[in-house]
Design an enzyme around this catalytic site. Structure first.
Site, mmCIF file in Angstrom:
data_model
loop_
_atom_site.group_PDB
_atom_site.id
_atom_site.type_symbol
_atom_site.label_atom_id
_atom_site.label_comp_id
_atom_site.label_asym_id
_atom_site.label_seq_id
_atom_site.Cartn_x
_atom_site.Cartn_y
_atom_site.Cartn_z
ATOM 1 N N SER A 258 3.842 1.564 2.570
ATOM 2 C CA SER A 258 4.645 0.381 2.824
ATOM 3 C C SER A 258 4.608 0.103 4.318
ATOM 4 C CB SER A 258 6.088 0.624 2.402
ATOM 5 O OG SER A 258 6.664 1.611 3.241
ATOM 6 N N LYS A 259 4.979 -1.088 4.672
ATOM 7 C CA LYS A 259 4.928 -1.489 6.056
ATOM 8 C C LYS A 259 5.705 -0.522 6.950
ATOM 9 C CE LYS A 259 4.455 -5.942 8.229
ATOM 10 N NZ LYS A 259 4.261 -7.306 7.859
ATOM 11 N N ARG A 260 6.940 -0.292 6.553
ATOM 12 C CA ARG A 260 7.815 0.557 7.372
ATOM 13 C C ARG A 260 7.291 1.988 7.455
ATOM 14 N NH1 ARG A 260 13.958 0.418 5.693
ATOM 15 N NH2 ARG A 260 13.878 2.575 6.402
ATOM 16 N N GLU A 263 3.817 2.234 9.362
ATOM 17 C CA GLU A 263 3.819 1.959 10.792
ATOM 18 C C GLU A 263 4.540 3.033 11.583
ATOM 19 O OE1 GLU A 263 4.951 -2.137 11.040
ATOM 20 O OE2 GLU A 263 2.939 -2.775 10.454
#
Length: 489
Positions: A258-260, A263
RNA sequence: GCCGCGUUCGUCUAGGGGUUUAGGACGCCGCCCUUUCACGGCGGUAACACGGGUUCAAAUCCCGUACGCGGUACCA
């Protein structure tokens, strides 16, 4: 064979999305099929204005071309779901008419109430299904007259799929083999939302059918909803396309990419971030292709064309794959080395100009040629500042360790020898240097190290002969003098 | 919770009953090459989740368990 990539413009193209697009593309090209791009913009609330543009741009960057879709035309258009609304309504009506779907008037509050009513430790997520639909306000529980009245009054409603319990829904997945679900565990999926737009499930099967899609290749997250899709195809009397669910790309620690999550671990999820970071498109494509698929032999470096020739659905894996940035970097190194210096120079010139005032593309190309085998990213060449300007300081540790009392003297003498040199070429320099150390009766290192320090300021780097040829005789002299003045022992 | 999918070196993977002392790649370590750093070459490190079964023989087939992932929306 007709395949499609059907992204939703709710965000920028995701790395997993690009791989799905790639596999579809490869399969189509491999078998002389048609690759369709379809934009699934049925969610008004999550619509992102420039997402479609990003998807198109990123696919183009990766070299993944499509035969039909927005901007490419095709006989099955339009290829944006927001432009096909009438067709979904038509199918939804047909489904209701044939008894495969029904109207539901429940608002969010009564939906919540139902879920709260049934929620328990053993049933944390109650569904709208054969066990609960009778408690709700829908065309199954109300008589025709009541339904007409609601409709006439303009009451919002959704259309739900009527899933009958006690049936086994089975299909053969091209990646996983036979997969079966009991219809008891499938909920009455909303097909048409109260805003009049279809959900993914309806729009997807209608379009796949209307666009004559033969192979549905998508991420594994869709596997649990496939029984709904099979039920829909069957309800319409349509042939179910071949299904293939790709293993998910996981974060380096195994969780969802997922993005969170990603990253936090330094893994970009948007393709555009890889573009911005300066990755070669061939490298990303190569890496992604091998993430979940393998050729069966030991080849690892593949161009897009080679992938087309080698790709086979049978060799797609079944388990989730973790994203490994180091391996991607290795692929980038491989591809970087295969590219002509001139091409890289053309690309990097604007930045080189901005940073060092370098306007000479040939000079830059020469510098790249020297640095190629030391670069992971193309722009790494610009980190070797000494290629463009005199070093401002000298690596203290290295100087402390290897700069001797006689170094300045040796350098000065060598500068004198260079001043007389007529052939400023790698060979000429090498010859001059060797005869110099022979005459002085010193070791290679006694000259090479101080010289390297003087010219670059750092202990490692490309051949000094090529560096001197690059910067030229005058700059070489200046840098030597400068170092003699500055480095004191 | 329930449903589904999965499980070979840290990671990507080969292998799909005997060919296996389980092969390759990335990473890491060492050696060689070399003015240095790299590149390259050579070598090393490191895996069949666990328990039953089937079989003369199982990493490979079957069952169970564990673990992981996904799904469980009027999102896709």
């Amino acid at each position: 064979m007709r395949v499609r990539f059907a992204p939703s413009p709710t965000g920028y193209l995701h790395i997993g999305g690009l791989r799905t697009a790639l596999y579809n593309y490869l399969l189509a090209r491999r078998h002389g099929g048609v690759f369709v791009l379809r934009i699934e913009d049925t969610d008004q609330t999550r619509f992102v204005a420039d997402a479609e543009q990003d998807i198109l741009a990123m696919m183009a960057w990766a070299g993944i071309t499509y035969d039909e879709g927005p901007g490419a035309g095709g006989e099955y258009g339009p290829y944006r779901q927001s432009e096909r609304s009438d067709r979904y309504a038509e199918i939804a009506d047909a489904l209701v008419a044939s008894g495969h779907a029904y109207l539901a008037f429940d608002d969010n509050e009564s939906l919540d109430a139902m879920r709260n009513r049934h929620r328990s430790e053993s049933n944390p997520n109650p569904r709208y299904d054969h066990t609960t639909r009778e408690e709700m306000r829908n065309s199954l529980t109300m008589d025709g007259e009541a339904v007409s009245q609601l409709l006439d009054a303009g009451t919002p409603y959704v259309v739900r799929l009527l899933v009958k319990p006690g049936k086994t829904v089975a299909f053969t997945d091209a990646v996983r083999g036979e997969v079966r679900f009991e219809s008891d565990t499938v909920d009455d999926q909303v097909l048409m939302k109260s805003d009049g737009l279809p959900t993914y499930h309806l729009a997807n099967i209608v379009d796949d059918h209307d666009m004559a899609i033969t192979h549905v290749i998508r991420g594994e997250e869709w596997l649990p909803s496939t029984p709904k899709h099979v039920l829909l195809y069957e309800a319409m009397g349509w042939e179910v396309p071949t299904m293939a669910h790709l293993p998910l790309i996981l974060s380096p620690t195994g969780g969802k990419l997922s993005k969170r999550n990603a990253e936090k671990q330094g893994i970009p999820v948007s393709v555009s971030q890889y573009v911005d970071a300066g990755y070669e498109p061939e490298a990303l494509v190569n890496f992604l292709a091998l993430l979940g698929w393998n050729p069966g032999d030991e080849q690892e470096v593949f161009s897009l064309g080679e992938l087309v020739d080698a790709f086979a659905m049978e060799r797609v894996g079944q388990s989730g794959v973790q994203f490994d940035l180091q391996k991607l970097n290795w692929f980038n190194e491989q591809w970087l080395r295969s590219k002509p210096e001139a091409e890289l120079a053309r690309r990097l010139l604007p930045v080189a100009n901005e940073r060092f005032g370098c306007e000479d593309e040939k000079y830059l190309a020469q510098a790249i040629g020297m640095m190629k085998e030391r670069m992971t990213m193309a722009a790494d060449v610009l980190d070797a500042e000494y290629l463009f300007e005199a070093p401002t300081d000298y690596d203290e540790k290295a100087v402390a360790k290897r700069w001797k009392e006689k170094s300045s003297e040796t350098l000065a003498a060598f500068a004198g020898a260079l001043a007389d040199l007529e052939t400023w070429t790698e060979d000429g320099l090498e010859e001059a240097l060797k005869s110099f150390i022979a005459a002085k009766e010193i070791g290679m290192g006694a000259l090479m190290f101080p010289l390297r320090m003087a010219l670059s300021g750092v202990g490692g780097g490309p051949s000094l002969y090529s560096l001197m040829v690059l910067i030229g005789a005058d700059v070489t002299q200046t840098r030597i003098q400068r170092a003699i003045e500055r480095i004191n022992v």
